[in-house]
Design a protein around this motif. Structure first.
Motif, short mmCIF file in Angstrom:
data_model
loop_
_atom_site.label_atom_id
_atom_site.label_comp_id
_atom_site.label_asym_id
_atom_site.label_seq_id
_atom_site.Cartn_x
_atom_site.Cartn_y
_atom_site.Cartn_z
N ALA A 275 0.79 -1.23 0.00
CA ALA A 275 0.00 0.00 0.00
C ALA A 275 0.82 1.26 0.00
O ALA A 275 1.94 1.32 0.46
N ARG A 276 0.16 2.26 -0.49
CA ARG A 276 0.55 3.63 -0.25
C ARG A 276 -0.75 4.44 -0.32
O ARG A 276 -0.96 5.36 0.42
N TRP A 277 -1.62 4.01 -1.24
CA TRP A 277 -2.90 4.69 -1.43
C TRP A 277 -4.02 3.66 -1.34
O TRP A 277 -3.90 2.57 -1.88
N THR A 278 -5.09 4.02 -0.66
CA THR A 278 -6.30 3.22 -0.75
C THR A 278 -7.25 3.95 -1.68
O THR A 278 -6.91 5.02 -2.20
N MET B 225 3.76 -0.76 3.88
CA MET B 225 3.69 0.56 3.27
C MET B 225 5.01 0.95 2.63
O MET B 225 6.06 0.82 3.24
N ARG B 226 4.89 1.45 1.42
CA ARG B 226 6.08 1.89 0.69
C ARG B 226 6.45 3.30 1.18
O ARG B 226 6.31 4.30 0.48
N VAL B 227 6.90 3.34 2.42
CA VAL B 227 7.16 4.60 3.10
C VAL B 227 8.41 4.43 3.95
O VAL B 227 8.63 3.36 4.52
N VAL C 56 12.60 8.54 6.70
CA VAL C 56 13.71 9.37 6.25
C VAL C 56 13.17 10.45 5.31
O VAL C 56 13.67 11.56 5.24
N PHE C 57 12.12 10.10 4.63
CA PHE C 57 11.58 10.93 3.55
C PHE C 57 10.21 11.50 3.92
O PHE C 57 9.84 12.59 3.53
N GLU C 58 9.48 10.76 4.75
CA GLU C 58 8.12 11.16 5.15
C GLU C 58 8.17 11.95 6.45
O GLU C 58 9.13 11.81 7.21
N PHE C 59 7.13 12.72 6.74
CA PHE C 59 7.07 13.38 8.04
C PHE C 59 6.58 12.38 9.09
O PHE C 59 5.65 11.63 8.82
N HIS D 266 11.15 13.45 -12.19
CA HIS D 266 9.78 13.97 -12.12
C HIS D 266 9.15 13.75 -10.75
O HIS D 266 8.08 14.27 -10.48
N GLY D 267 9.81 12.94 -9.90
CA GLY D 267 9.27 12.78 -8.55
C GLY D 267 8.39 11.57 -8.36
O GLY D 267 7.54 11.56 -7.48
N GLY D 268 8.55 10.54 -9.16
CA GLY D 268 7.86 9.26 -8.90
C GLY D 268 8.56 8.54 -7.77
O GLY D 268 9.73 8.80 -7.48
N THR D 269 7.83 7.63 -7.11
CA THR D 269 8.39 6.99 -5.92
C THR D 269 9.71 6.28 -6.18
O THR D 269 10.65 6.44 -5.42
N ASN D 270 9.75 5.45 -7.21
CA ASN D 270 10.94 4.62 -7.39
C ASN D 270 12.18 5.47 -7.60
O ASN D 270 13.22 5.22 -6.99
N ILE E 143 12.72 8.47 -6.59
CA ILE E 143 13.08 9.17 -5.37
C ILE E 143 13.80 8.23 -4.41
O ILE E 143 14.85 8.58 -3.85
N TYR E 144 13.28 7.02 -4.23
CA TYR E 144 13.95 6.12 -3.30
C TYR E 144 15.32 5.69 -3.82
O TYR E 144 16.25 5.51 -3.05
N GLU E 145 15.42 5.53 -5.13
CA GLU E 145 16.74 5.18 -5.67
C GLU E 145 17.72 6.32 -5.46
O GLU E 145 18.89 6.09 -5.13
N PHE F 174 -0.19 14.21 -10.66
CA PHE F 174 -0.54 13.58 -9.39
C PHE F 174 0.24 14.18 -8.24
O PHE F 174 0.36 15.38 -8.12
N ASP F 175 0.80 13.29 -7.41
CA ASP F 175 1.46 13.76 -6.20
C ASP F 175 2.95 13.95 -6.38
O ASP F 175 3.69 13.97 -5.42
N GLN F 176 3.40 14.07 -7.60
CA GLN F 176 4.84 14.23 -7.79
C GLN F 176 5.34 15.51 -7.15
O GLN F 176 6.42 15.54 -6.54
N ALA F 177 4.54 16.59 -7.26
CA ALA F 177 4.95 17.84 -6.66
C ALA F 177 5.05 17.67 -5.15
O ALA F 177 5.95 18.23 -4.51
N ASP F 178 4.16 16.88 -4.60
CA ASP F 178 4.17 16.63 -3.15
C ASP F 178 5.41 15.85 -2.75
O ASP F 178 6.09 16.17 -1.78
N ASN F 179 5.73 14.80 -3.52
CA ASN F 179 6.96 14.04 -3.27
C ASN F 179 8.15 14.98 -3.26
O ASN F 179 9.00 14.92 -2.37
N LEU F 180 8.22 15.84 -4.27
CA LEU F 180 9.38 16.71 -4.40
C LEU F 180 9.40 17.78 -3.32
O LEU F 180 10.47 18.18 -2.86
N SER F 181 8.21 18.19 -2.89
CA SER F 181 8.19 19.22 -1.84
C SER F 181 8.80 18.67 -0.56
O SER F 181 9.42 19.40 0.20
N ARG F 182 8.63 17.36 -0.33
CA ARG F 182 9.25 16.77 0.86
C ARG F 182 10.76 16.70 0.72
O ARG F 182 11.49 16.91 1.68
N LEU F 183 11.23 16.42 -0.48
CA LEU F 183 12.69 16.43 -0.69
C LEU F 183 13.23 17.84 -0.49
O LEU F 183 14.29 18.04 0.09
C1 LIG Z 1 5.24 9.89 -5.37
O1 LIG Z 1 4.45 10.06 -6.51
C2 LIG Z 1 3.91 8.90 -7.08
C3 LIG Z 1 3.11 9.28 -8.27
O2 LIG Z 1 3.91 9.55 -9.33
C4 LIG Z 1 3.05 8.17 -6.09
O3 LIG Z 1 2.50 6.99 -6.64
C5 LIG Z 1 3.88 7.86 -4.90
O4 LIG Z 1 3.10 7.22 -3.93
C6 LIG Z 1 4.54 9.07 -4.34
N1 LIG Z 1 5.51 8.64 -3.39
C7 LIG Z 1 5.46 8.95 -2.12
C8 LIG Z 1 6.53 8.40 -1.27
O5 LIG Z 1 4.59 9.67 -1.68
#
Ligand SMILES: *[C@@H]1O[C@H](CO)[C@@H](O)[C@H](O)[C@H]1NC(C)=O
Ligand SMILES: *[C@@H]1O[C@H](CO)[C@@H](O)[C@H](O)[C@H]1NC(C)=O
Ligand SMILES: *[C@@H]1O[C@H](CO)[C@@H](O)[C@H](O)[C@H]1NC(C)=O
Length: 524
Positions: free
Chosen positions: A171-174, A255-257, A260-263, A371-375, A377-379, A394-403
């Protein structure tokens, strides 16, 4: 005769008795499958047998594999790569033209309808399966130990409930958004709702935004998926079952979390963190790439990749990026599909595909444009490479905002990207040592764990299989009505009791006083 016998005995001694179990997998088609496949392959290599459910028109999931047997359901899945490519190019167009809010809004509505359609198709798939008694009997008789599924759709959850099997989520999203919000207390005062781009330190106005964002998002999710899954739940499980409680009843949440990266935020005993489980040490590069990379000398090299969905950037944007790269002393490897930009420098190599993990792990890498996709970022975290982000959907901007909040990245908005500001961001991240140092610190933290995240995930999946679930780790909170959950009923009761007590005391006091007063009058 003696020889085979001894070798069999040897084998028995060396290979522990196979406790191979059976796992039913209901994945989420598309890029989520890339992560699920890693678990499927690892489970298979540990001697478990897996059945993966797919639709006839599946987009990523192949019907033959050495790792699993596919169970193909003869319906259309509703996942559609064409649509997402079209969607991405529309988003870029709208962002670049700074088009009206209306264009943005109508595109988002189109996306919402597409998601709604997708969930409708998932429900159709489930009905199709439930109505096929032969199929359901064979699933029943197969005696699976667990269902491994992605809560991005409800298919696996309904199937598991029907077959009375334990559920493990990848999971990461339901279907109702970020997964923690489904089960763990999530005070909106310091837990930002992804993808709001807020952090865990919010001003008053940001907290207002977080609450409003939460309310509107939850409404949106229910509007998008609610009707489909409610109807399905009503049809097969009766009126007393709320479809979302089926999700909340899962035994285990992988959870793919990684924090280190999440709050940091409250969590639950049945949540297991495996952020970065797909990361691995770099392998040597193919010769031509190694040669190119070595030719960069002391300057090192940069890679750029915007993921699989963003096939070709608009030509003018690609020109700006190429021009910015051309002026750098570094070498650049750019994963780009469209036509060759005319401003391309001779330091830049265009490729269709890159061995991203191996390049990020190369000693000469300096920067990752992503672009801020999960893989990705973790790599980048795993290998300690700072990032310049170009968020698109999607949430790429959110991923990057955390970085950004961790001081390991800069972002450039696609709406105002040109050669000057793109180059400025790159130069800044290359030349200011704090970006690299912070990222390497994150990398050290991320790697400093007792067990690799992938091994942790596998241990817990097998734990659930061994013990037929993990109900002892799950809270009962999801069965409570909202007023009990928030103790509103208790508060009302206590306040009423206190009120009554006060009223009685006050009444008694008045009565006594009046009595005393009367007696005094009489005495006088
Ligand atoms: C980052 O963005 C992707 C969408 O591109 C999303 O699926 C993923 O869950 C996000 N990663 C994190 C850690 O929030
Ligand atoms: C029902 O399932 C069985 C077993 O998987 C399959 O052979 C059969 O074609 C299915 N029936 C229909 C109507 O799809
Ligand atoms: C690359 O371009 C630079 C500047 O235009 C030039 O000096 C250099 O010789 C070129 N290198 C190659 C290998 O063509």
């Amino acid at each position: 005769m003696a020889l085979p016998l001894t070798s069999i005995i040897c084998l028995l001694l060396v290979v522990p008795a196979s406790q191979g179990g059976r796992i039913l997998v209901f994945p989420h088609d598309g890029s989520h499958w890339v992560n699920m496949r890693i678990l499927v392959e690892e489970l298979n290599s540990r001697g478990h047998s897996l059945t993966v459910i797919r639709t006839a028109d599946s987009w990523y999931i192949t019907d033959t594999s050495p790792y699993y047997s596919a169970l193909t359901i003869d319906v259309k899945g509703g996942g559609n790569e064409e649509f997402f490519r079209h969607f991405v190019s529309q988003v870029i167009k709208i962002k670049k033209s700074k088009a009206s809010a209306w264009a943005q809004f109508s595109l988002n509505m189109e996306l919402k309808n597409r998601f709604s359609y997708f969930h409708e198709k998932v429900c159709e798939t489930i009905v199709y399966m439930f109505e096929n008694t032969t199929l359901m009997r064979s699933l029943q008789e197969a005696k699976y130990d667990a269902v491994l599924t992605d809560p991005g759709n409800g298919g696996g959850v309904f199937l598991a409930h029907y077959l009375r099997l334990p559920i493990v989520f990848n999971a990461r999203w339901t279907v109702h958004g970020e997964a923690h919000f489904a089960i763990a207390p999530s005070p909106l005062s310091y837990v930002p709702l992804p993808p709001s781009e807020l952090t865990d330190r919010m001003t008053f106005l940001e907290r207002v935004r977080n609450v409003i964002y939460y309310i509107t998002r939850m409404h949106l999710y229910k509007q998008t998926v609610g009707a489909h899954y409610s109807a399905l739940s009503m049809r097969y499980f009766g009126p007393n079952v709320d479809y979302f409680s089926l999700f909340q009843a899962a035994d285990l949440w992988l959870m793919r979390v990684d924090f280190v990266f999440e709050f940091p935020r409250p969590t639950m005993p049945n949540v297991v963190y495996m952020g970065g489980f797909q990361c691995k040490p770099a392998k040597p590069l193919p010769d031509h790439l190694e040669e190119f990379v070595q030719s960069s000398g002391e300057h090192g090299f940069i890679i750029m990749s915007l993921g699989t969905l963003i096939a070709d950037l608009p030509a003018d944007l690609a020109e700006e990026i190429a021009a910015a790269f051309a002026e750098l002393p570094q070498k650049v490897i750019w994963r780009h599909k469209g036509s060759r930009p005319s401003a391309l420098g001779n330091n830049t190599l265009l490729v269709d595909w890159i061995p991203q993990n191996d390049l990020l792990g190369h000693p000469k890498i300096r920067l990752f444009v992503a672009h801020g996709g999960t893989n990705g970022i973790y790599e980048a975290i795993y290998h300690g490479v700072p990032v310049v982000g170009i968020p698109i959907i999607f949430d790429q901007a959110d991923n990057l905002s955390r970085l950004r909040a961790k001081g390991v990245a800069r972002t450039v908005e696609i709406s105002d990207l040109d050669r000057t500001n793109f180059q400025e961001a790159i130069q800044d991240v290359l030349n200011e040592p704090s970006y690299r140092m912070n990222m390497q610190r994150l990398s050290r933290l991320h790697r400093d764990t007792p067990m690799r995240p992938l091994d942790t995930a596998l241990f817990w999946i097998e734990f659930v299989m061994r013990h037929k679930g993990a109900a002892h780790l799950r809270t009962e909170s999801y069965k409570l009505p909202w007023y009990s959950y928030h103790s509103v009923d208790v508060m009302v009761f206590l306040l009423t009791a206190a009120g009554l007590l006060m009223f009685l005391t006050f009444g008694l006091l008045c009565f006594c006083l009046r009595l005393c007063f009367k007696r005094k009058q009489k005495n006088e």
